[in-house]
Motif scaffolding. Structure first.
Motif, PDB file in Angstrom:
ATOM      1  N   GLN A 240       0.780  -1.227   0.000  1.00 42.20           N
ATOM      2  CA  GLN A 240       0.000   0.000   0.000  1.00 42.20           C
ATOM      3  C   GLN A 240       0.821   1.292   0.000  1.00 42.20           C
ATOM      4  O   GLN A 240       0.355   2.308  -0.463  1.00 42.20           O
ATOM      5  N   SER A 241       2.006   1.271   0.524  1.00 35.43           N
ATOM      6  CA  SER A 241       2.935   2.404   0.446  1.00 35.43           C
ATOM      7  C   SER A 241       4.279   1.848   0.874  1.00 35.43           C
ATOM      8  O   SER A 241       4.346   0.746   1.413  1.00 35.43           O
ATOM      9  N   GLY A 242       5.351   2.542   0.651  1.00 32.23           N
ATOM     10  CA  GLY A 242       6.648   1.992   1.008  1.00 32.23           C
ATOM     11  C   GLY A 242       6.965   0.783   0.161  1.00 32.23           C
ATOM     12  O   GLY A 242       6.541   0.679  -0.982  1.00 32.23           O
ATOM     13  N   ASP A 243       7.708  -0.158   0.747  1.00 29.26           N
ATOM     14  CA  ASP A 243       8.021  -1.367  -0.009  1.00 29.26           C
ATOM     15  C   ASP A 243       8.166  -2.556   0.928  1.00 29.26           C
ATOM     16  O   ASP A 243       7.778  -2.493   2.101  1.00 29.26           O
TER      17      ASP A 243
ATOM     18  N   ASP B  37       1.994   0.442  -7.330  1.00 34.30           N
ATOM     19  CA  ASP B  37       1.940   1.568  -6.375  1.00 34.30           C
ATOM     20  C   ASP B  37       0.864   1.469  -5.308  1.00 34.30           C
ATOM     21  O   ASP B  37       0.718   2.355  -4.480  1.00 34.30           O
ATOM     22  N   GLY B  38       0.093   0.380  -5.288  1.00 33.46           N
ATOM     23  CA  GLY B  38      -0.931   0.208  -4.263  1.00 33.46           C
ATOM     24  C   GLY B  38      -2.301   0.718  -4.656  1.00 33.46           C
ATOM     25  O   GLY B  38      -3.256   0.584  -3.898  1.00 33.46           O
ATOM     26  N   SER B  39      -2.426   1.286  -5.863  1.00 30.89           N
ATOM     27  CA  SER B  39      -3.703   1.849  -6.306  1.00 30.89           C
ATOM     28  C   SER B  39      -4.494   0.892  -7.200  1.00 30.89           C
ATOM     29  O   SER B  39      -5.611   1.209  -7.591  1.00 30.89           O
TER      30      SER B  39
ATOM     31  N   ARG C 224       6.046   1.759  -9.375  1.00 37.06           N
ATOM     32  CA  ARG C 224       6.933   2.705  -8.697  1.00 37.06           C
ATOM     33  C   ARG C 224       8.184   1.950  -8.255  1.00 37.06           C
ATOM     34  O   ARG C 224       8.206   0.724  -8.194  1.00 37.06           O
TER      35      ARG C 224
ATOM     36  N   ILE D 283       3.732  -1.129   7.230  1.00 39.97           N
ATOM     37  CA  ILE D 283       2.682  -0.984   6.215  1.00 39.97           C
ATOM     38  C   ILE D 283       2.097  -2.350   5.891  1.00 39.97           C
ATOM     39  O   ILE D 283       2.619  -3.373   6.327  1.00 39.97           O
TER      40      ILE D 283
ATOM     41  N   ASP E 242       9.460  -2.292   4.506  1.00 39.76           N
ATOM     42  CA  ASP E 242       8.492  -1.696   5.433  1.00 39.76           C
ATOM     43  C   ASP E 242       7.444  -2.713   5.883  1.00 39.76           C
ATOM     44  O   ASP E 242       6.990  -2.686   7.027  1.00 39.76           O
TER      45      ASP E 242
END
Length: 167
Positions: free
Chosen positions: A60-63, A121-123, A129, A72, A66
């Motif tokens: 969802q964010s980071g990688d 990118d989680g979207s 990304r 995350i 994380d």
């Protein structure tokens, strides 16, 4: 003989989230490694308890680092948290590497488990990304060099160098 951990999907195994076996292009080196008995196939998502088929999941964010640190999540589009499966699969991949003395892995680029240089990118929009997947992060933290399917020649060079140093 140097063994390699290789994403099972790159070997044509039906482990992708959607159950498809896509064409990953020319994999002569992978076939050669298989013929030489070097390949340890592995899918961290299936090993971690996820089914085939399954809902697509994205960090969802980071990688991946994380996710390993618990900062995350990895979730499906419907919001189902599946990060524990990804972490469990990464740990099992590391155990497989340790059991076989593996120091080189070839993993599937863009996967939330195996992405080497980029991830979604989680979207759930197909946007990529910079980042690494959960398994890639854990393997790297443990000293294993990870290549994507686009870096097979680099992996082959590392195999040659490792075997030259041993002999």
């Amino acid at each position: 003989m140097e063994k390699l951990l290789i994403s099972a999907c790159l070997l044509g195994q039906r482990v992708r989230y959607d159950g498809r076996i896509p064409d990953y292009g020319d994999s002569r080196l992978i076939r050669q490694w298989q013929d030489e008995g070097r390949v340890v196939p592995f899918c961290p998502e299936v090993a971690g308890g996820l089914s085939v088929p399954r809902s697509a999941a994205e960090i969802q964010s980071g990688d991946g680092a994380d996710v390993l640190d618990g900062l995350i999540s990895v979730a499906t589009k419907s919001g189902l948290e599946v990060g524990a499966h990804f972490v469990a699969g990464a740990r099992l991949a590391l155990e497989a590497c340790q059991a076989h003395g593996i120091v080189i892995a070839v993993l599937k680029e863009s996967s939330p488990s195996c992405g080497v240089r980029q991830i979604h990118d989680g979207s759930f929009s197909g946007t990529m990304r910079t980042g690494q997947g959960v398994t890639t992060a854990l393997l790297r933290q443990s000293g294993i060099t990870v290549f994507s399917e686009y870096e097979l020649n680099d992996a082959a060079e590392m195999v040659r160098e490792a075997e030259t140093c041993v002999s």
